[in-house]
Motif scaffolding. Structure first.
Motif, PDB file in Angstrom:
ATOM      1  N   HIS A  11      23.861  51.036  -9.984  1.00 32.35           N
ATOM      2  CA  HIS A  11      23.513  51.860 -10.810  1.00 32.35           C
ATOM      3  C   HIS A  11      23.675  52.418 -12.244  1.00 32.35           C
ATOM      4  O   HIS A  11      24.007  50.320 -12.499  1.00 32.35           O
ATOM      5  CB  HIS A  11      25.046  53.267 -10.270  1.00 32.35           C
ATOM      6  N   PHE A  12      23.722  52.344 -13.899  1.00 28.22           N
ATOM      7  CA  PHE A  12      24.446  52.507 -14.505  1.00 28.22           C
ATOM      8  C   PHE A  12      25.631  53.354 -15.507  1.00 28.22           C
ATOM      9  O   PHE A  12      25.543  53.601 -14.836  1.00 28.22           O
ATOM     10  CB  PHE A  12      23.001  52.146 -15.512  1.00 28.22           C
ATOM     11  N   SER A  13      25.645  52.826 -16.106  1.00 29.84           N
ATOM     12  CA  SER A  13      26.727  53.701 -17.256  1.00 29.84           C
ATOM     13  C   SER A  13      25.981  53.678 -18.298  1.00 29.84           C
ATOM     14  O   SER A  13      25.559  52.960 -19.050  1.00 29.84           O
ATOM     15  CB  SER A  13      28.018  53.296 -17.604  1.00 29.84           C
ATOM     16  N   VAL A  14      25.699  55.511 -18.680  1.00 26.35           N
ATOM     17  CA  VAL A  14      25.132  55.490 -20.031  1.00 26.35           C
ATOM     18  C   VAL A  14      26.036  55.400 -21.164  1.00 26.35           C
ATOM     19  O   VAL A  14      25.096  54.696 -22.188  1.00 26.35           O
ATOM     20  CB  VAL A  14      24.973  57.133 -19.822  1.00 26.35           C
ATOM     21  N   LEU A  15      27.278  55.173 -20.870  1.00 30.02           N
ATOM     22  CA  LEU A  15      28.116  54.747 -22.434  1.00 30.02           C
ATOM     23  C   LEU A  15      27.887  53.261 -22.440  1.00 30.02           C
ATOM     24  O   LEU A  15      27.692  52.814 -23.122  1.00 30.02           O
ATOM     25  CB  LEU A  15      29.529  55.177 -22.365  1.00 30.02           C
ATOM     26  N   THR A  16      27.836  52.396 -21.269  1.00 28.02           N
ATOM     27  CA  THR A  16      27.474  50.794 -21.397  1.00 28.02           C
ATOM     28  C   THR A  16      26.524  50.785 -22.131  1.00 28.02           C
ATOM     29  O   THR A  16      25.641  49.358 -22.977  1.00 28.02           O
ATOM     30  CB  THR A  16      27.610  50.534 -20.324  1.00 28.02           C
ATOM     31  N   GLU A  17      24.976  51.258 -20.998  1.00 25.18           N
ATOM     32  CA  GLU A  17      23.670  51.085 -21.365  1.00 25.18           C
ATOM     33  C   GLU A  17      23.378  50.924 -22.941  1.00 25.18           C
ATOM     34  O   GLU A  17      23.006  50.382 -23.992  1.00 25.18           O
ATOM     35  CB  GLU A  17      22.652  52.390 -20.890  1.00 25.18           C
ATOM     36  N   ILE A  18      24.231  52.169 -23.810  1.00 21.07           N
ATOM     37  CA  ILE A  18      24.256  52.342 -24.990  1.00 21.07           C
ATOM     38  C   ILE A  18      25.084  51.306 -26.190  1.00 21.07           C
ATOM     39  O   ILE A  18      24.578  51.378 -26.785  1.00 21.07           O
ATOM     40  CB  ILE A  18      24.998  53.810 -25.280  1.00 21.07           C
ATOM     41  N   THR A  19      25.766  51.079 -25.589  1.00 18.83           N
ATOM     42  CA  THR A  19      26.824  49.812 -26.808  1.00 18.83           C
ATOM     43  C   THR A  19      26.293  48.283 -25.958  1.00 18.83           C
ATOM     44  O   THR A  19      25.030  47.960 -27.218  1.00 18.83           O
ATOM     45  CB  THR A  19      27.793  49.506 -25.445  1.00 18.83           C
ATOM     46  N   LEU A  20      25.759  48.295 -25.147  1.00 19.43           N
ATOM     47  CA  LEU A  20      24.414  46.754 -24.800  1.00 19.43           C
ATOM     48  C   LEU A  20      23.492  47.217 -25.653  1.00 19.43           C
ATOM     49  O   LEU A  20      22.590  45.658 -26.662  1.00 19.43           O
ATOM     50  CB  LEU A  20      24.442  46.098 -23.826  1.00 19.43           C
ATOM     51  N   ARG A  60      25.291  66.941 -10.108  1.00 19.50           N
ATOM     52  CA  ARG A  60      25.891  66.561  -9.164  1.00 19.50           C
ATOM     53  C   ARG A  60      26.522  65.882  -8.394  1.00 19.50           C
ATOM     54  O   ARG A  60      26.716  65.669  -7.438  1.00 19.50           O
ATOM     55  CB  ARG A  60      26.360  67.528  -9.140  1.00 19.50           C
ATOM     56  N   SER A  61      24.575  65.975  -7.758  1.00 21.62           N
ATOM     57  CA  SER A  61      24.888  65.191  -6.344  1.00 21.62           C
ATOM     58  C   SER A  61      24.808  64.042  -6.148  1.00 21.62           C
ATOM     59  O   SER A  61      24.384  63.266  -4.992  1.00 21.62           O
ATOM     60  CB  SER A  61      23.378  65.562  -4.966  1.00 21.62           C
ATOM     61  N   LEU A  62      24.293  63.221  -7.128  1.00 19.14           N
ATOM     62  CA  LEU A  62      24.246  61.686  -7.135  1.00 19.14           C
ATOM     63  C   LEU A  62      26.115  61.655  -7.331  1.00 19.14           C
ATOM     64  O   LEU A  62      27.269  61.833  -7.639  1.00 19.14           O
ATOM     65  CB  LEU A  62      23.533  61.496  -8.902  1.00 19.14           C
ATOM     66  N   PRO A  63      25.874  59.400  -6.825  1.00 14.87           N
ATOM     67  CA  PRO A  63      27.175  58.807  -6.806  1.00 14.87           C
ATOM     68  C   PRO A  63      28.097  59.044  -7.853  1.00 14.87           C
ATOM     69  O   PRO A  63      27.747  58.891  -9.163  1.00 14.87           O
ATOM     70  CB  PRO A  63      27.007  57.528  -5.882  1.00 14.87           C
ATOM     71  N   MET A  64      29.519  59.308  -7.567  1.00 12.11           N
ATOM     72  CA  MET A  64      30.231  59.001  -8.357  1.00 12.11           C
ATOM     73  C   MET A  64      30.680  57.224  -7.928  1.00 12.11           C
ATOM     74  O   MET A  64      31.434  57.291  -7.271  1.00 12.11           O
ATOM     75  CB  MET A  64      30.613  59.823  -9.072  1.00 12.11           C
ATOM     76  N   TYR A  65      31.467  56.948  -9.671  1.00 12.81           N
ATOM     77  CA  TYR A  65      32.451  56.085  -9.847  1.00 12.81           C
ATOM     78  C   TYR A  65      33.543  56.425 -10.164  1.00 12.81           C
ATOM     79  O   TYR A  65      33.889  56.962 -10.912  1.00 12.81           O
ATOM     80  CB  TYR A  65      32.121  55.047  -9.963  1.00 12.81           C
ATOM     81  N   ASN A  66      35.037  55.805  -9.972  1.00 14.15           N
ATOM     82  CA  ASN A  66      35.917  55.767 -10.629  1.00 14.15           C
ATOM     83  C   ASN A  66      35.852  55.355 -12.103  1.00 14.15           C
ATOM     84  O   ASN A  66      35.976  53.962 -11.747  1.00 14.15           O
ATOM     85  CB  ASN A  66      36.957  54.627  -9.895  1.00 14.15           C
ATOM     86  N   THR A  67      36.663  56.174 -12.488  1.00 10.29           N
ATOM     87  CA  THR A  67      36.294  55.774 -13.963  1.00 10.29           C
ATOM     88  C   THR A  67      37.449  55.065 -15.126  1.00 10.29           C
ATOM     89  O   THR A  67      37.328  54.334 -15.856  1.00 10.29           O
ATOM     90  CB  THR A  67      35.632  56.720 -15.069  1.00 10.29           C
ATOM     91  N   PHE A  68      38.253  54.885 -13.904  1.00  9.09           N
ATOM     92  CA  PHE A  68      39.297  53.731 -14.088  1.00  9.09           C
ATOM     93  C   PHE A  68      39.617  52.528 -13.917  1.00  9.09           C
ATOM     94  O   PHE A  68      40.008  52.745 -11.862  1.00  9.09           O
ATOM     95  CB  PHE A  68      41.058  55.025 -14.575  1.00  9.09           C
TER      96      PHE A  68
END
Length: 75
Positions: A11-20, A60-68
């Motif tokens: 999976h990926f994080s949109v914010l991480t991808e923007i940052t990197l 909304r049906s995609l897997p979520m992950y703990n943000t903290f």
């Protein structure tokens, strides 16, 4: 980058991808992005909306992950 270790494999994080992919290379050449332009949750929400509209993906049906991080929360 606080969530970097919380994103599940595959999976990926949109914010991480923007940052990197965008912000880090600009900082390498000496540009500092003004704080008012730092990415926030709105980029992730826009990306999810785009996926729904363009590809019919129900985000909304995609897997979520703990943000903290559990490490950060324990400190």
């Amino acid at each position: 980058m606080a969530n970097y270790n919380n994103v599940p494999t595959g999976h990926f994080s949109v914010l991480t991808e923007i940052t990197l992919a965008l912000i880090a290379p600009m900082e390498v050449i000496g540009y500092t992005l003004p704080e008012r332009l730092w990415p926030d949750i709105s980029e992730g929400l826009m990306f999810a909306s785009w996926l729904r509209l363009k590809y019919g993906i129900e985000t909304r049906s995609l897997p979520m992950y703990n943000t903290f991080s559990t490490t950060a929360a324990a400190q």
